[in-house]
Design a protein around this motif. Structure first.
Motif, PDB file in Angstrom:
ATOM      1  N   ALA A  48       6.549   3.226  -1.608  1.00  0.00           N
ATOM      2  CA  ALA A  48       7.559   2.182  -1.800  1.00  0.00           C
ATOM      3  C   ALA A  48       6.978   0.776  -1.685  1.00  0.00           C
ATOM      4  CB  ALA A  48       8.687   2.358  -0.783  1.00  0.00           C
ATOM      5  N   TYR A  49       6.018   0.573  -0.787  1.00  0.00           N
ATOM      6  CA  TYR A  49       5.559  -0.779  -0.479  1.00  0.00           C
ATOM      7  C   TYR A  49       4.225  -1.151  -1.109  1.00  0.00           C
ATOM      8  CZ  TYR A  49       9.235  -0.829   3.066  1.00  0.00           C
ATOM      9  OH  TYR A  49      10.446  -0.787   3.713  1.00  0.00           O
TER      10      TYR A  49
ATOM     11  N   CYS B 112       6.750   5.657   2.552  1.00  0.00           N
ATOM     12  CA  CYS B 112       6.599   4.217   2.794  1.00  0.00           C
ATOM     13  C   CYS B 112       5.521   3.608   1.897  1.00  0.00           C
ATOM     14  CB  CYS B 112       6.244   3.966   4.257  1.00  0.00           C
ATOM     15  SG  CYS B 112       7.585   4.272   5.428  1.00  0.00           S
TER      16      CYS B 112
ATOM     17  N   ASN C 229      15.779   2.407   3.250  1.00  0.00           N
ATOM     18  CA  ASN C 229      14.872   1.527   3.990  1.00  0.00           C
ATOM     19  C   ASN C 229      14.966   1.691   5.495  1.00  0.00           C
ATOM     20  OD1 ASN C 229      12.735  -0.332   3.859  1.00  0.00           O
ATOM     21  ND2 ASN C 229      14.106  -2.040   4.331  1.00  0.00           N
TER      22      ASN C 229
ATOM     23  N   ARG D 197      20.940   2.433   9.470  1.00  0.00           N
ATOM     24  CA  ARG D 197      21.061   1.445   8.414  1.00  0.00           C
ATOM     25  C   ARG D 197      22.493   1.311   7.907  1.00  0.00           C
ATOM     26  NH1 ARG D 197      17.799  -2.364   7.238  1.00  0.00           N
ATOM     27  NH2 ARG D 197      18.013  -2.095   4.977  1.00  0.00           N
TER      28      ARG D 197
ATOM     29  N   GLU E 144       6.762  -6.181   6.092  1.00  0.00           N
ATOM     30  CA  GLU E 144       7.734  -5.448   5.281  1.00  0.00           C
ATOM     31  C   GLU E 144       7.599  -3.957   5.575  1.00  0.00           C
ATOM     32  OE1 GLU E 144       9.342  -5.344   0.655  1.00  0.00           O
ATOM     33  OE2 GLU E 144       7.274  -5.918   1.073  1.00  0.00           O
ATOM     34  N   TYR E 145       8.608  -3.397   6.237  1.00  0.00           N
ATOM     35  CA  TYR E 145       8.574  -1.997   6.647  1.00  0.00           C
ATOM     36  C   TYR E 145      10.000  -1.530   6.961  1.00  0.00           C
ATOM     37  CZ  TYR E 145       8.843  -4.164  11.279  1.00  0.00           C
ATOM     38  OH  TYR E 145       9.234  -4.916  12.363  1.00  0.00           O
ATOM     39  N   PRO E 146      10.239  -0.220   7.009  1.00  0.00           N
ATOM     40  CA  PRO E 146      11.599   0.273   7.253  1.00  0.00           C
ATOM     41  C   PRO E 146      12.077  -0.038   8.674  1.00  0.00           C
ATOM     42  CG  PRO E 146      10.216   1.966   6.253  1.00  0.00           C
ATOM     43  CD  PRO E 146       9.306   0.865   6.692  1.00  0.00           C
TER      44      PRO E 146
ATOM     45  N   ILE F  17      13.793   6.464   2.501  1.00  0.00           N
ATOM     46  CA  ILE F  17      13.090   5.288   2.020  1.00  0.00           C
ATOM     47  C   ILE F  17      13.986   4.496   1.077  1.00  0.00           C
ATOM     48  CG2 ILE F  17      11.985   6.412   0.032  1.00  0.00           C
ATOM     49  CD1 ILE F  17      10.512   3.680   2.384  1.00  0.00           C
TER      50      ILE F  17
END
Length: 249
Positions: A231-232, A228, A172, A156, A148-150, A169
């Protein structure tokens, strides 16, 4: 007598139990993150005393219990004691194992996480790459290993793979110059920063810690990775309380 199990791994945390014992958490190749008791490991001269310290890496011989394991022997190939010679390196190492422990799961293959920690420790001790860059590389690659990463390869919004000069972010991933105004909280990234992020995502662990970047690129990498990780990762890493005070912001 119960059968012994041999695992390759690293002690990622160690704490005292009772008068003479230790409870350790191992990140292992074969069984992911597991807990084990090292009986008598706090007693001077005990064969498990050094083997139950944080960062000890090697083969551990275990007996399985109902809720955890018991360490009966260990063959340590690297204690990484050199990390203790520098406070920033020490707490960077603690951060790495704490973060890997957050993502690792029991009874799942932990070899990639283990390889990443080992490579990052070697990079820190090698001294050719500054700690802030080692941290950025480690953080992003760990996210990649976790799945799970951008998206750093295409806009996008429109899917373009050129003029990708904004990162969000909230969105994403990256945005092209024509779409960046449609995303929230976009920060600027230059072409070298984008290439570095793509390189970290795609490169095998053994070749990861083999480059340096300019101060400008490192600043942008740190801004991206800070967003990141916020967010994760939904847990505060205790090691950051000290580490973030040691390294320049």
């Amino acid at each position: 007598m119960a059968d012994q199990i041999k695992v390759m791994g690293m002690v990622i945390s160690s704490s005292p139990i009772g008068e003479n014992d230790k409870r350790i958490v191992l990140l292992t190749k074969e069984k992911g993150k597991i807990s084990a008791f090292a009986r008598g490991a706090r007693r001077p001269g005990n064969r498990l005393m050094a083997a139950s310290d944080s960062f000890a890496f090697g083969a551990f011989y275990l007996i399985a219990g109902r809720d955890s394991y018991t360490v009966v022997n260990a063959e340590i190939s690297n204690y990484f004691r050199e990390l203790a010679g520098d406070v920033a390196m020490t707490y960077t190492a603690y951060y790495f194992v704490e973060l890997a422990g957050y993502f690792a799961v029991e009874n799942q293959d932990g070899s990639q996480f283990l390889n990443l920690i080992y490579a990052a420790f070697k990079a820190m001790l090698g001294g050719r790459i500054e700690l802030a860059l080692v941290r950025c590389v480690f953080e992003l690659k760990l996210l990649v290993l976790n799945g799970e990463y951008p998206d750093f390869f295409a806009c996008r919004s429109c899917g373009a793979n050129e003029e990708l000069n904004g990162f969000s972010i909230a969105g994403n991933g990256v945005f092209c110059s024509g779409c960046r105004n449609t995303a929230k909280d976009v920060i600027d990234i230059c072409g070298s920063t984008l290439y570095t992020l793509q390189y970290i995502v795609c490169t095998e662990i053994g070749k990861l810690f083999s480059f340096t970047v300019s101060p400008e690129v490192l600043t942008e990498l740190r801004m991206v990775l800070r967003r990141c990780m916020d967010a994760y990762v939904d847990r505060h890493m205790n090691s950051l309380d000290i580490l973030d005070g040691l390294l320049p912001s």
